[in-house]
Design an enzyme around this catalytic site. Sequence first.
Site, PDB file in Angstrom:
ATOM      1  N   GLY A 412       0.840  -1.207   0.000  1.00 37.23           N
ATOM      2  CA  GLY A 412       0.000   0.000   0.000  1.00 37.23           C
ATOM      3  C   GLY A 412       0.870   1.250   0.000  1.00 37.23           C
ATOM      4  O   GLY A 412       0.563   2.235  -0.666  1.00 37.23           O
ATOM      5  N   GLY A 413       1.964   1.184   0.740  1.00 38.46           N
ATOM      6  CA  GLY A 413       2.906   2.312   0.748  1.00 38.46           C
ATOM      7  C   GLY A 413       3.488   2.523  -0.637  1.00 38.46           C
ATOM      8  O   GLY A 413       3.559   3.657  -1.127  1.00 38.46           O
ATOM      9  N   TRP A 415       2.129   1.820  -3.396  1.00 40.92           N
ATOM     10  CA  TRP A 415       1.083   2.379  -4.267  1.00 40.92           C
ATOM     11  C   TRP A 415       1.077   3.910  -4.177  1.00 40.92           C
ATOM     12  O   TRP A 415       0.842   4.589  -5.168  1.00 40.92           O
ATOM     13  CB  TRP A 415      -0.298   1.820  -3.848  1.00 40.92           C
ATOM     14  CG  TRP A 415      -1.424   2.368  -4.672  1.00 40.92           C
ATOM     15  CD1 TRP A 415      -1.901   1.863  -5.852  1.00 40.92           C
ATOM     16  CD2 TRP A 415      -2.228   3.532  -4.404  1.00 40.92           C
ATOM     17  NE1 TRP A 415      -2.934   2.631  -6.325  1.00 40.92           N
ATOM     18  CE2 TRP A 415      -3.156   3.663  -5.454  1.00 40.92           C
ATOM     19  CE3 TRP A 415      -2.247   4.478  -3.378  1.00 40.92           C
ATOM     20  CZ2 TRP A 415      -4.092   4.690  -5.507  1.00 40.92           C
ATOM     21  CZ3 TRP A 415      -3.175   5.503  -3.442  1.00 40.92           C
ATOM     22  CH2 TRP A 415      -4.088   5.602  -4.495  1.00 40.92           C
ATOM     23  N   HIS A 416       1.344   4.439  -2.984  1.00 45.41           N
ATOM     24  CA  HIS A 416       1.287   5.893  -2.807  1.00 45.41           C
ATOM     25  C   HIS A 416       2.404   6.613  -3.553  1.00 45.41           C
ATOM     26  O   HIS A 416       2.266   7.791  -3.885  1.00 45.41           O
ATOM     27  CB  HIS A 416       1.357   6.254  -1.321  1.00 45.41           C
ATOM     28  CG  HIS A 416       0.049   6.062  -0.620  1.00 45.41           C
ATOM     29  ND1 HIS A 416      -0.361   4.849  -0.155  1.00 45.41           N
ATOM     30  CD2 HIS A 416      -0.952   6.931  -0.325  1.00 45.41           C
ATOM     31  CE1 HIS A 416      -1.558   4.980   0.408  1.00 45.41           C
ATOM     32  NE2 HIS A 416      -1.941   6.230   0.312  1.00 45.41           N
ATOM     33  N   GLY A 417       3.512   5.968  -3.772  1.00 46.05           N
ATOM     34  CA  GLY A 417       4.604   6.636  -4.477  1.00 46.05           C
ATOM     35  C   GLY A 417       5.728   5.660  -4.747  1.00 46.05           C
ATOM     36  O   GLY A 417       5.957   4.733  -3.961  1.00 46.05           O
TER      37      GLY A 417
END
Lengths: 629, 445
Positions: A412-413, A415-417
């Site tokens: 998920g992290g 995915w953010h960048g």
Amino acid sequence: MMEFLHHILGFDAESPLLFTQFYFWAFFALVYALFALLMSIKPSAVSNQRLHLRNVYLLFVSWFFYYKTSGLFLLILAFVTLSDWLIAAQAYKSKKKFWLCLSVIIDLGLLAYFKYAYFFTDMINDLFGTGFRVFDIFAYIGNGFSEAGRFSVDTIVLPVGISFYIFQVISYTADVFRGRIQPVKNILDFGFYVSFFPQLVAGPIVRAEEFIPQLYKPFRLSRRLFGIAVFWIINGLAKKIIMSDYLAVNLIDRVFDNPLLFSGFENLFALFAYSLQVYADFSGYTDIAIGVAMLMGFYLPMNFNSPYKSQSPQEFWRRWHMSLGRWLKTYLYIPLGGNRSIGFGTYFWWTLIALVSAALTGWWWMMIPFCVFIIGVAVWNKIQIRRQPSAISNQRKLLCSNLNSFITQVLGGLWHGASWNFIIWGGINGIGMIVEKIWRKMNWHIRFTVMTLLTGGLCVADYLTNLPVWRLFAVWAAIIWVVTAVRYIYFLCEGEDTKFTKALGTAWAVLQTFTFITFTRLFFRSSSNLDPATANEVAWETAKNMVNQIGGAWTNAVIVPFLVEYRWVVAMFVAGMVIHWLPTNWKRRYRLAFSAMPLWLMVLVVCVAIVVIYQFVSAEMQPFIYFQF
Amino acid sequence: MRPYKVLIFIACVMACLGALCVVLPGRIVLGERTLNWPTLAEVFGESEYSEYSEYSEDSDSIAEFPVAPDSLLADTTPSVPTPVIPHITADSTTDSRIFLQPFYASLTESSERVVRVLHYGDSQIEEDRMTQQIREALQAHYGGAGVGLMPLVQTIPSLTVKQQLRMNGRFITPAQGPQRYFVYGFKRNQRADGLYGPLGQMAVMNDSLVKGSEDVTAICKPQSGNPRYSQWKIFADTAIHYSLSGDTVQLKGHGNVYGLSQESPTGVIVDNIPMRGCLGLIFTKMDSTQLTTFCRQENVRLIIMQFGGNAIPSNKNPGTISGIVKGLREQVQHLRECAPEASILFIGPSDMLTQTDGVWQTYPMVPYMDRLLRKMAYEENIAYFSLYSWMGGRGSMMRWQETGLAGSDGVHFTRSGARKAGKAVAEWILEGMSATTSLNDELME
């Protein structure tokens, strides 16, 4: 006027259609005028055709919106729309997993290419000492198979919103494959679902089963819902412009750009303010998206539910970016095994994360404890399965849940960048969730013992090294230790929680969760105008410098002058947090009161609100004031 | 609710807001506050979008400084009150590097002795980001090694030297170190005697002020620099005793410490002296005897002053800016008295941005101050490097931001931006040697 029309119709990379600019609202007014005209066609005669016409119209409007934002990347959006529509149909017919895999490979392949090419290239170069550089194959093709031409082959530009719409199409194909929804017959309807402009660039991520049924329902907007929609739009604008942009421009950006220019207190304040800013920015944008969609009769899911009211990191992730959380839970966490099992996927991701971390840090010794840990987990898991083949013990549930949720957080992290700081951010969140879950299972004797040992250890580390990072952790741990000690003594004396102590406990849990999430924000910020390798370096430097300032350059004498000189910034931050922490039913009440206003009054209130918001757009900037030399 | 009703609602809101654009003249002053609202022209983008397009991207050339035409100075967006800016004509187009001739001449001695350059400036030169480029360029051509002067307590980390402090054998953070005094910043941190040393800041080793501060060890590890420094210099009271070991210096005793220096016995030494938040009006507050002695003993042959930026955000009045430049002129004259053999180079402020009505634009006073400083420099016979013009003039900071060369505050360079600017200054200084020699010959003929 000609210039205005040019801005409305032409593509200009410098002027995307943003919710906070007049151009978007002019565009929306024009779109809505035609929409209202379409909706005025008599329903009795051509009901289905009218719905179809509405969907097609909004599809082309959405494509135009995306063209205005991203230019020719519209072709990527069109491609994934077509490919997933075709593949999902095949998956539904044949029920073969191959089609689902094909869709995931194509979609994630595109995402990896556009979003993670730099990241992977840097990682390979770091690992193997190579000197690879990215090469944009699409630009090469666009130039007529030439490196020179209209498009640069040396850079890969990230299409706006690709992370959101790729996840949407994956959810569609997966839901069709699992039989949760029927495939959409008309590709234009499917295209509308993928491209619906209010949520196209910044979410919420709408799952197919939530949105596609709405395509076939007639326009429905009650008077009250209209008022709520207007409220969300104004609320979103206020959040975005007052709580986000104003705080960012006048304090947060300055501190994050040059943490060393500011004292420890200023850095700490800016970090907390950044927590509010990120929330206000993101949730403000989705509030507007929800309001705009609602005005057209479409209902998007809630994306933020006062996340800083959370009492634990786990609850935070149920309240923050809820559409992403649900997506990750459905399509990643549960397939990994959720809290019921650990399988190949779990071992694979853990091993990969450990290997990459060891390779990049050069700490290969880490692999020994890791191997011991993972083999231990596997053996223990096998023994548990043999003992209780049909039931799942609580310990096994806890283990499965922790291992799988950590992977979910790390990915998920990512995915953010596409940089390490986001992975670290995800990892810290994962660790926070695990620690909190374990903490909850401890009794007060163990909690107090653990906190005493931890605080003592950190104080010793601080004394021996005198490094700001240890001081920061030691102070933080000492505060928690004091409260834990008070609660422990209370537990020993009274035993039972009263209403008052429960309320205090809740406030403490909220404060601690907010502080923890704020600390993770150190790794959440990255400069988009830098190449990823530099952005990584800058993000790491910023985090390091901020920790050093907070832990090492603390001067109490700075606090009062800072609060006085930055009074408007401080006031906005305090107001933002107070509003955020207002009870939910209070918020519901004033939302309903707004929606029940007579229309003429609502027009007046909206105009006044916009005039007030504009004052923050046009406000003079806070001058630079240095408190530390 | 039917869509046409929603449309009517939207139309009503837009009509009301549009009417405000017509009725309100942009800004209404309500007592001490101002109510801002855009005009229709601003809403339709007639003033915002082409403002910076006339400036070319190519700004690397510094052979000549294009002076912005006067019309540009008055060209602000309609909603911003246009300041009354006096017309100034630079009275010479001569390359100002002619005033660096004495410095250029002194470089010929660099193989025999130290030629020292003091680079004073505001936060733009912190971390040794710009000075490092000047130092490396000069040392590459004329020899020399080491980062030069640094304070005993380095509160602002440097890219070129990493400092760790021990007090009574225990590692400490800078905030825990000996009591420090500055010629700039808060008055409570200033000294009445003006004894700050060349850095404009000093530390007092005194047990009664900070416990344990009579025994301080500084470990100063160079982070870059080739060749490596070969000697230390300690600028302190004679009551302070010191011992050296590699990158470590241990100081003991009670007294003042004005700075430590890592350098070579010959070649060029360039000292980075950042003064956060400083306008540059501080040299007259420093003890002139101390400064004079230092400049003479250390053979200071060039003083770089890089100030002006801190005057911009809080001053909208041309009169105030003019007064500050007048003050800077006095500082130049004072430094000349203290260091008669040194040439002086003034580096003006960079382009700086502020947000007005939601639009980023150059502070109106930046071009004005740049021109005033240029005029002052010519009149005082000192060299002038216009950072503002070199960057590309009005609005150029936006391009620097877009390319990651400047921070989002619109004021400070990023490390790569500072590196680029420092490199440009270094090249400009070096190129000036040949450029001004021929010019000098022409003048002599």
